[in-house]
Design an enzyme around this catalytic site. Structure first.
Site, mmCIF file in Angstrom:
data_model
loop_
_atom_site.group_PDB
_atom_site.id
_atom_site.type_symbol
_atom_site.label_atom_id
_atom_site.label_comp_id
_atom_site.label_asym_id
_atom_site.label_seq_id
_atom_site.Cartn_x
_atom_site.Cartn_y
_atom_site.Cartn_z
ATOM 1 N N GLY A 1 0.796 -1.223 0.000
ATOM 2 C CA GLY A 1 0.000 0.000 0.000
ATOM 3 C C GLY A 1 0.833 1.279 0.000
ATOM 4 O O GLY A 1 0.471 2.261 -0.647
ATOM 5 N N ASN A 2 1.972 1.251 0.706
ATOM 6 C CA ASN A 2 2.757 2.494 0.819
ATOM 7 C C ASN A 2 3.458 2.873 -0.487
ATOM 8 O O ASN A 2 3.928 3.993 -0.636
ATOM 9 C CB ASN A 2 3.763 2.415 1.983
ATOM 10 C CG ASN A 2 4.827 1.371 1.750
ATOM 11 O OD1 ASN A 2 4.612 0.394 1.036
ATOM 12 N ND2 ASN A 2 5.987 1.568 2.330
ATOM 13 N N LYS B 1 2.459 -12.479 3.848
ATOM 14 C CA LYS B 1 3.774 -12.207 3.248
ATOM 15 C C LYS B 1 4.750 -13.329 3.599
ATOM 16 O O LYS B 1 5.457 -13.836 2.740
ATOM 17 C CB LYS B 1 4.337 -10.863 3.739
ATOM 18 C CG LYS B 1 3.496 -9.678 3.297
ATOM 19 C CD LYS B 1 4.139 -8.373 3.746
ATOM 20 C CE LYS B 1 3.108 -7.271 3.859
ATOM 21 N NZ LYS B 1 2.125 -7.202 2.778
ATOM 22 N N LYS C 1 -2.771 -10.090 -2.567
ATOM 23 C CA LYS C 1 -1.718 -9.809 -3.552
ATOM 24 C C LYS C 1 -0.406 -10.530 -3.229
ATOM 25 O O LYS C 1 0.382 -10.820 -4.132
ATOM 26 C CB LYS C 1 -1.496 -8.301 -3.718
ATOM 27 C CG LYS C 1 -0.835 -7.583 -2.537
ATOM 28 C CD LYS C 1 0.612 -7.250 -2.802
ATOM 29 C CE LYS C 1 1.287 -6.477 -1.700
ATOM 30 N NZ LYS C 1 0.964 -6.662 -0.304
ATOM 31 N N LYS D 1 -13.688 -10.561 4.139
ATOM 32 C CA LYS D 1 -13.010 -9.321 3.758
ATOM 33 C C LYS D 1 -14.017 -8.208 3.450
ATOM 34 O O LYS D 1 -14.728 -8.262 2.456
ATOM 35 C CB LYS D 1 -12.126 -9.605 2.540
ATOM 36 C CG LYS D 1 -11.117 -8.551 2.295
ATOM 37 C CD LYS D 1 -9.760 -9.107 1.919
ATOM 38 C CE LYS D 1 -8.785 -7.991 1.636
ATOM 39 N NZ LYS D 1 -8.275 -7.313 2.799
HETATM 40 P P1 ADP Z 1 1.074 -3.987 2.570
HETATM 41 O O1 ADP Z 1 0.163 -2.887 2.117
HETATM 42 O O2 ADP Z 1 2.500 -3.749 2.196
HETATM 43 O O3 ADP Z 1 0.567 -5.346 2.204
HETATM 44 P P2 ADP Z 1 0.307 -4.513 5.339
HETATM 45 O O4 ADP Z 1 -0.128 -3.385 6.199
HETATM 46 O O5 ADP Z 1 -0.716 -5.469 4.833
HETATM 47 O O6 ADP Z 1 1.136 -3.864 4.148
HETATM 48 O O7 ADP Z 1 1.417 -5.364 6.104
HETATM 49 C C1 ADP Z 1 2.625 -4.784 6.603
HETATM 50 C C2 ADP Z 1 2.491 -4.468 8.080
HETATM 51 O O8 ADP Z 1 2.478 -5.651 8.855
HETATM 52 C C3 ADP Z 1 3.642 -3.705 8.667
HETATM 53 O O9 ADP Z 1 3.575 -2.329 8.391
HETATM 54 C C4 ADP Z 1 3.529 -4.010 10.169
HETATM 55 O O10 ADP Z 1 2.829 -2.979 10.832
HETATM 56 C C5 ADP Z 1 2.669 -5.262 10.205
HETATM 57 N N1 ADP Z 1 3.211 -6.414 10.949
HETATM 58 C C6 ADP Z 1 2.441 -7.317 11.593
HETATM 59 N N2 ADP Z 1 3.168 -8.270 12.172
HETATM 60 C C7 ADP Z 1 4.473 -7.970 11.901
HETATM 61 C C8 ADP Z 1 5.719 -8.606 12.215
HETATM 62 N N3 ADP Z 1 5.773 -9.724 12.946
HETATM 63 N N4 ADP Z 1 6.874 -8.036 11.777
HETATM 64 C C9 ADP Z 1 6.829 -6.909 11.026
HETATM 65 N N5 ADP Z 1 5.677 -6.263 10.688
HETATM 66 C C10 ADP Z 1 4.513 -6.794 11.114
HETATM 67 MG MG MG Z 2 -1.385 -6.117 2.842
#
Ligand code: ADP
Ligand code: MG
Length: 313
Positions: free
Chosen positions: A11-12, A275, A213, A128
């Site tokens: 998202g970022n 992820k 994604k 969702k």
């Molecule tokens: P994206 O839009 O890149 O898919 P998400 O918000 O879905 O991003 O996922 C990334 C986020 O997951 C990070 O910004 C962090 O806040 C969160 N997160 C949750 N658990 C963890 C973890 N164990 N280590 C690192 N980040 C984590």
């Molecule tokens: Mg995400």
């Protein structure tokens, strides 16, 4: 030697609205072209949460304005629109950055359909939330007329919920491979892909679902025989005990360690968990494959092994 890399943008990398996206893609293009300049072959996938939300809300308002004239827009069509809109901005930003660095390379977006299994258990339990809030009356009408699943969202109104099934295969994979072979920078599988399933003959039907994604990028990386899957997100590394006093940032992670940490609940469902799961699946899919989870602006350092969390056997 150059690697074949699938990059999954979070998202970022795209921002939350039109002006934010316009600015964000410039930085995103810089990070991607850094890798191209080093001789890597790059295929780009991306999320679409805010964008598909915006489009779905707009289409809902259209139906509200004149229900006789405008029937509700299927979610699969909204995902397709979001791929077009995001692809448009990415293509332009990448084109400009490549030309500024004197690199003569075409960029193309593939509207990508991703096959899901209509028997996927996710369809029995849609979780969702998607699109605009509705009143109880509107929600009841959608349930009766369109068979939507709706939930009451923390007193703020009613929202539609859809399933998030696992991606099975990429319908346009041969086109994607051909374009990569021709030297193009390809944007594919936006928003996890347009979810479709096979009906009779060769017909594909859009599914009322959204595909994660991170999982779609994992399938894409396997099907283009990438060396590396890079998941770019809002943190530089994966942590255990995330957000706690004993938080520990990880430089590398084996599939077995990842499975142990997953079982212990270290990764938040819907954000870090998919992820890590996608990274593990890719790393185990063939010898020599590895995944990397890091910040967008650290992509180059990460590929060079200087930061991020590397997942490999
Ligand atoms: P994206 O839009 O890149 O898919 P998400 O918000 O879905 O991003 O996922 C990334 C986020 O997951 C990070 O910004 C962090 O806040 C969160 N997160 C949750 N658990 C963890 C973890 N164990 N280590 C690192 N980040 C984590
Ligand atoms: Mg995400």
């Amino acid at each position: 030697m150059g690697k074949r890399i699938v990059i999954a943008l979070g998202g970022n990398a795209l921002g939350n609205n039109l002006p934010e996206q316009m600015i964000a893609v410039k930085q995103t293009a810089k990070a991607i072209v850094d890798l191209i300049q080093e001789g890597h072959e790059v295929i780009i996938a991306h999320g679409n949460g805010p964008q598909v939300g915006m489009i779905q809300k707009a289409m809902t308002e259209l139906t509200r304005s004149d229900p006789e004239k405008y029937i509700p827009c299927p979610l699969s069509v909204c995902v397709a629109m979001s791929q077009g809109y995001i692809g448009y901005d990415l293509q332009n930003a990448l084109r400009e950055e490549l030309l500024d660095r004197g690199i003569n390379k075409g960029v193309a977006t593939v509207l990508t359909q991703v096959e899901v299994d209509p028997e996927d258990k996710a369809f029995q339990n849609p979780t969702k939330p998607i699109g605009a809030f509705m009143t109880k009356e509107e929600a009841d009408k959608m349930v009766a007329e369109r068979g939507y699943n709706v939930i009451e969202d923390a007193g703020r109104g009613y929202r539609r919920v859809v399933a998030s099934p696992k991606p099975q295969s990429i319908i346009e994979i041969q086109s994607i491979r051909d374009m990569v072979a021709a030297g193009l920078v390809v944007v594919a599988c936006g928003g996890g892909g347009i979810p479709v399933y096979k009906t009779e003959g060769h017909h594909l039907k859009g599914a009322a679902a959204v595909i994660d994604k991170d999982f779609a990028s994992c399938v894409l990386a396997q099907q283009v025989e990438a060396d590396t899957l890079i998941i770019l997100t809002a943190v530089e590394k994966v942590a255990i005990n995330f957000g706690k006093p004993d938080e520990k940032w990880l430089d590398s992670l084996t599939p077995d360690e990842a499975r142990k940490y997953i079982a212990e609940g270290h990764f938040a469902p819907g954000s870090m968990l998919p992820k890590v799961q996608a990274a593990v699946e890719f790393a185990e899919s063939a010898p020599g494959r590895s995944a990397l989870i890091t910040l967008l602006e650290k992509a180059k350092d990460g590929v060079a092994g200087r930061t991020g969390t590397a997942i490999h056997q």
